[in-house]
Design an enzyme around this catalytic site. Structure first.
Site, mmCIF file in Angstrom:
data_model
loop_
_atom_site.group_PDB
_atom_site.id
_atom_site.type_symbol
_atom_site.label_atom_id
_atom_site.label_comp_id
_atom_site.label_asym_id
_atom_site.label_seq_id
_atom_site.Cartn_x
_atom_site.Cartn_y
_atom_site.Cartn_z
ATOM 1 N N ASP A 153 55.168 33.851 52.253
ATOM 2 C CA ASP A 153 53.742 33.507 52.227
ATOM 3 C C ASP A 153 52.867 34.644 52.765
ATOM 4 O OD1 ASP A 153 54.620 31.029 51.395
ATOM 5 O OD2 ASP A 153 53.481 29.908 52.892
ATOM 6 N N ASP A 154 51.594 34.565 52.382
ATOM 7 C CA ASP A 154 50.493 35.325 52.988
ATOM 8 C C ASP A 154 50.424 36.794 52.571
ATOM 9 O OD1 ASP A 154 50.036 32.928 54.210
ATOM 10 O OD2 ASP A 154 50.408 33.606 56.255
ATOM 11 N N HIS A 161 48.501 30.780 46.886
ATOM 12 C CA HIS A 161 48.421 30.303 48.273
ATOM 13 C C HIS A 161 46.958 30.276 48.736
ATOM 14 C CE1 HIS A 161 49.901 29.243 52.167
ATOM 15 N NE2 HIS A 161 49.790 30.438 52.742
ATOM 16 N N HIS A 209 57.390 34.907 55.933
ATOM 17 C CA HIS A 209 56.084 35.530 55.695
ATOM 18 C C HIS A 209 56.233 37.036 55.463
ATOM 19 C CE1 HIS A 209 54.974 31.719 57.557
ATOM 20 N NE2 HIS A 209 53.788 31.862 57.010
HETATM 21 ZN ZN ZN Z 1 49.937 30.890 54.752
#
Ligand code: ZN
Length: 236
Positions: free
Chosen positions: A59-60, A109, A203
């Site tokens: 993620d991110d 996301h 992440h």
């Molecule tokens: Zn996130």
């Protein structure tokens, strides 16, 4: 400040998901997906399913750490799903292009990581569709999965996501690598919680991800030695 707030949210949600592993009814009560919505976390592939599999997600990103993640995934022959932020795709478009070119799944996301339970419909729409646009520009593919920041899913977010052609995708194993608990802790948390069908949350963006990068070789090597196949998810 944001992290402390986020931590509380995440812990609540993680607990709901973990408990949900033992009773999908409770997850439904917590997440309140509408009838017919996909279960919160696990999305087994449609086609032939290996006897043991996990779905590895990042993620991110994208960020300056993503190329290191890509190199390790290539080294171990593993495909993953990247839930990217539109604002980071805009900053590192070539990296998003590389992620997809390497055979990974690139999914949505949001643009700026708000809790989508508490935004207006106009904001929700722009967060999702603007991110679609920049991902599509680099990959040629429109994402069908939406991972709501902080796991912020309720009946409204499920319904709004569905109206934009998106399925919500959460996770089942969260080592909280974003909080930088130490490489060995990240490794231990993943390997102690993983089981067949797990969706692992890591992440590649949102801060210094050197611990996550350092944890990956042991995680990948061990999961492979345990016989896991790595699937990606596209929500189609
Ligand atoms: Zn996130």
């Amino acid at each position: 400040m944001r992290i402390a707030w986020l931590r509380g949210r995440r812990r609540w949600w993680s607990a709901a998901v973990v408990v949900g592993l033992f009773g999908s009814l409770l997850v439904s009560a917590c997440a309140s997906p509408p009838a017919g919505a996909s279960p919160a976390a696990v999305s087994p592939p449609q086609a032939a399913v290996a006897s043991k599999y996990v779905i590895l997600t990042f993620d991110d990103g994208p960020s300056q750490y993503t190329p290191q993640v890509l190199a390790l995934l290539r080294q171990y022959g593993v495909k993953a799903t990247f839930f990217e932020l539109g604002q980071n795709v805009a900053r590192y478009p070539a990296i998003t292009h590389r992620v997809r070119a390497a055979g990974h799944s690139v999914q949505n996301h949001s643009w700026s990581h708000p809790d989508l339970r508490y935004v207006s419909w106009t904001k929700f729409r722009s967060e999702v569709l603007d991110t679609d646009r920049v991902i599509r520009a680099q990959t040629g593919i429109t994402p069908h999965c939406l991972r709501p920041p902080y796991g912020g899913a309720n009946a409204l977010t499920y319904r709004r996501a569905a109206s934009l052609g998106k399925k919500l995708r959460l996770w089942t194993v969260d080592p909280e690598d974003w909080s930088r608990p130490g490489t060995s802790t990240i490794v231990r948390r993943v390997l102690s919680k993983v089981h067949n069908g797990s969706v692992i949350l890591l992440h590649d963006g949102g801060g210094n991800r050197s611990q996550t990068v350092a944890a990956l070789p042991t995680i990948l090597r061990t999961l492979k030695s345990r016989g896991y196949t790595f699937y990606t998810t596209t929500c189609t």
